[in-house]
Motif scaffolding. Structure first.
Motif, mmCIF file in Angstrom:
data_model
loop_
_atom_site.group_PDB
_atom_site.id
_atom_site.type_symbol
_atom_site.label_atom_id
_atom_site.label_comp_id
_atom_site.label_asym_id
_atom_site.label_seq_id
_atom_site.Cartn_x
_atom_site.Cartn_y
_atom_site.Cartn_z
ATOM 1 N N ARG A 146 -8.428 -6.300 0.986
ATOM 2 C CA ARG A 146 -7.543 -5.179 0.770
ATOM 3 C C ARG A 146 -8.267 -3.905 1.160
ATOM 4 O O ARG A 146 -9.440 -3.749 0.936
ATOM 5 N N CYS A 147 -7.507 -2.979 1.746
ATOM 6 C CA CYS A 147 -8.084 -1.724 2.197
ATOM 7 C C CYS A 147 -7.705 -0.618 1.239
ATOM 8 O O CYS A 147 -6.641 -0.630 0.639
ATOM 9 N N PHE A 169 -11.048 -4.988 8.821
ATOM 10 C CA PHE A 169 -11.020 -5.649 10.124
ATOM 11 C C PHE A 169 -9.589 -5.626 10.636
ATOM 12 O O PHE A 169 -8.669 -6.002 9.933
ATOM 13 N N GLY A 214 -13.134 -1.287 2.441
ATOM 14 C CA GLY A 214 -12.641 -2.577 1.989
ATOM 15 C C GLY A 214 -12.446 -3.515 3.159
ATOM 16 O O GLY A 214 -13.252 -3.543 4.089
ATOM 17 N N SER A 215 -11.337 -4.251 3.165
ATOM 18 C CA SER A 215 -11.043 -5.194 4.243
ATOM 19 C C SER A 215 -10.392 -4.438 5.391
ATOM 20 O O SER A 215 -9.173 -4.281 5.435
#
Length: 115
Positions: free
Chosen positions: A1-2, A29, A26-27
């Motif tokens: 999660r971003c 990518f 966070g995530s």
């Protein structure tokens, strides 16, 4: 999660400048667009400036020539440089990041342009 963290709002006089920063963490990518929106009471949220991961930008007509969005892909940050501010730029500004087509929003930061 971003998550997106926005900073840099405040009070400025007409004609002045402010710099807003958005950091995605966070995530992240697959992070593509980073966008600044703004909203005033009773109005819909509107796009102010957007930058993609290739550096291509687009702006609302009302801010062209005054605002500049830039990005540091290594740090996953987007900066909105706002010059020649007008009272009508007063709004809550929100940072948005799009990752694999999913929107992530930061908390708003208030920009007030007033003498």
């Amino acid at each position: 999660r971003c998550s997106c963290r926005a900073s840099g709002g405040g009070l400025v006089q007409p004609g002045g400048s402010l710099r807003l920063s958005c950091a995605a963490s966070g995530s992240i990518f697959g992070l593509n667009y980073m966008t600044w929106y703004r909203q005033t009471p009773g109005k819909q949220r509107e796009l102010v400036a957007r930058i993609d991961n290739g550096g291509r930008t687009n702006y609302a007509d009302s801010v062209k020539g005054r605002f500049t969005i830039s990005r540091d892909n290594d740090k996953n940050t987007a900066v909105l440089q706002m010059n020649s501010l007008k009272p009508e730029d007063t709004a809550v500004y929100y940072c948005n990041a799009v990752i694999w087509g999913v929107d992530y929003w930061g908390k708003g930061t208030l920009v007030t342009v007033s003498s």
